[in-house]
Design an enzyme around this catalytic site. Sequence first.
Site, PDB file in Angstrom:
ATOM      1  N   HIS A 207       0.846  -1.204   0.000  1.00 23.00           N
ATOM      2  CA  HIS A 207       0.000   0.000   0.000  1.00 23.00           C
ATOM      3  C   HIS A 207       0.882   1.255   0.000  1.00 23.00           C
ATOM      4  O   HIS A 207       0.630   2.206  -0.741  1.00 23.00           O
ATOM      5  CB  HIS A 207      -0.886   0.046   1.252  1.00 23.00           C
TER       6      HIS A 207
ATOM      7  N   LYS B 129     -16.121  -6.937   5.285  1.00 17.23           N
ATOM      8  CA  LYS B 129     -15.159  -7.757   6.017  1.00 17.23           C
ATOM      9  C   LYS B 129     -15.160  -7.255   7.466  1.00 17.23           C
ATOM     10  O   LYS B 129     -15.276  -6.058   7.685  1.00 17.23           O
ATOM     11  CB  LYS B 129     -13.751  -7.546   5.439  1.00 17.23           C
TER      12      LYS B 129
ATOM     13  N   ARG C 277      -1.899  -5.892  -8.455  1.00 19.56           N
ATOM     14  CA  ARG C 277      -0.792  -6.789  -8.133  1.00 19.56           C
ATOM     15  C   ARG C 277      -0.629  -7.877  -9.180  1.00 19.56           C
ATOM     16  O   ARG C 277       0.441  -8.110  -9.690  1.00 19.56           O
ATOM     17  CB  ARG C 277      -1.043  -7.461  -6.777  1.00 19.56           C
TER      18      ARG C 277
ATOM     19  N   SER D 161      -3.058  -7.650   2.923  1.00 19.82           N
ATOM     20  CA  SER D 161      -3.333  -7.458   4.349  1.00 19.82           C
ATOM     21  C   SER D 161      -3.758  -8.768   4.997  1.00 19.82           C
ATOM     22  O   SER D 161      -3.390  -9.057   6.140  1.00 19.82           O
ATOM     23  CB  SER D 161      -4.437  -6.418   4.545  1.00 19.82           C
TER      24      SER D 161
HETATM   25  P1  ADP Z   1      -9.904  -3.446  -0.656  1.00 21.61           P
HETATM   26  O1  ADP Z   1     -10.632  -4.203   0.402  1.00 21.61           O
HETATM   27  O2  ADP Z   1     -10.623  -2.234  -1.142  1.00 21.61           O
HETATM   28  O3  ADP Z   1      -9.334  -4.271  -1.785  1.00 21.61           O
HETATM   29  P2  ADP Z   1      -7.207  -3.296   0.363  1.00 21.61           P
HETATM   30  O4  ADP Z   1      -6.760  -2.587   1.581  1.00 21.61           O
HETATM   31  O5  ADP Z   1      -7.057  -4.785   0.354  1.00 21.61           O
HETATM   32  O6  ADP Z   1      -8.675  -2.828   0.150  1.00 21.61           O
HETATM   33  O7  ADP Z   1      -6.465  -2.716  -0.912  1.00 21.61           O
HETATM   34  C1  ADP Z   1      -6.604  -1.377  -1.287  1.00 21.61           C
HETATM   35  C2  ADP Z   1      -5.966  -1.197  -2.646  1.00 21.61           C
HETATM   36  O8  ADP Z   1      -4.580  -1.460  -2.562  1.00 21.61           O
HETATM   37  C3  ADP Z   1      -6.477  -2.132  -3.744  1.00 21.61           C
HETATM   38  O9  ADP Z   1      -6.449  -1.443  -4.971  1.00 21.61           O
HETATM   39  C4  ADP Z   1      -5.492  -3.249  -3.754  1.00 21.61           C
HETATM   40  O10 ADP Z   1      -5.406  -3.869  -5.037  1.00 21.61           O
HETATM   41  C5  ADP Z   1      -4.216  -2.482  -3.464  1.00 21.61           C
HETATM   42  N1  ADP Z   1      -3.207  -3.318  -2.849  1.00 21.61           N
HETATM   43  C6  ADP Z   1      -3.332  -4.181  -1.816  1.00 21.61           C
HETATM   44  N2  ADP Z   1      -2.163  -4.783  -1.524  1.00 21.61           N
HETATM   45  C7  ADP Z   1      -1.270  -4.306  -2.423  1.00 21.61           C
HETATM   46  C8  ADP Z   1       0.103  -4.566  -2.687  1.00 21.61           C
HETATM   47  N3  ADP Z   1       0.792  -5.460  -2.008  1.00 21.61           N
HETATM   48  N4  ADP Z   1       0.684  -3.875  -3.684  1.00 21.61           N
HETATM   49  C9  ADP Z   1      -0.029  -2.988  -4.416  1.00 21.61           C
HETATM   50  N5  ADP Z   1      -1.318  -2.708  -4.239  1.00 21.61           N
HETATM   51  C10 ADP Z   1      -1.936  -3.355  -3.259  1.00 21.61           C
END
Ligand code: ADP
Length: 161
Positions: free
Chosen positions: A18, A42, A91, A129
């Site tokens: 992130h 979630k 990703r 996450s």
């Molecule tokens: P959501 O529940 O909206 O997917 P996340 O917190 O899981 O929220 O992810 C927020 C954003 O960050 C999404 O666009 C996700 O694809 C991106 N993201 C999550 N992990 C990574 C990572 N390791 N590298 C790049 N982008 C990421």
Amino acid sequence: MKTITIYPGTFDPLTNGHLDIIERAAEIFSIVIVAVARNSSKRPLFTSHERVTMIRSCVNHLANVEVDSFEGLLVSYAKKKRANVIVRGLRAVSDFEYEFQMALTNRKLGEGLTTVYLMPHEKYTYLSSSLVREIATYGGDVSGFVPELVEEKLKKKLKKR
Ligand code: ADP
């Protein structure tokens, strides 16, 4: 033109992936608003307040990044913030189908709102996450996956449960 960008997500918790996306976005756009979703279906480990506070501490080296939380439709929040761009991270191909659907839906619902995808450094492409939460739950080492502050908060949170 000033480009106000929203980077929405659950961020439960913030990972180095992130953070990589936030840093890339901060170089391109005038203002980046990291927006923590409060109404996620979630059941999050951290409260939205905890997630906002953690992210704020981790981005204080970036002058044009703000951290906030929102509830309801992302397009309504974007309108309120006068944002014209949504940033999301991509990703792997597995992210594509869901992201494609979201981008087209938000384009339909929010006129003038464009979704932009940024790819993180390849060392973060497998990181999520949920993976971090799972490793931490079983006492594994998450340093290198999350900022130090997040690692500390994870330890504290999981000790209390
Ligand atoms: P959501 O529940 O909206 O997917 P996340 O917190 O899981 O929220 O992810 C927020 C954003 O960050 C999404 O666009 C996700 O694809 C991106 N993201 C999550 N992990 C990574 C990572 N390791 N590298 C790049 N982008 C990421």
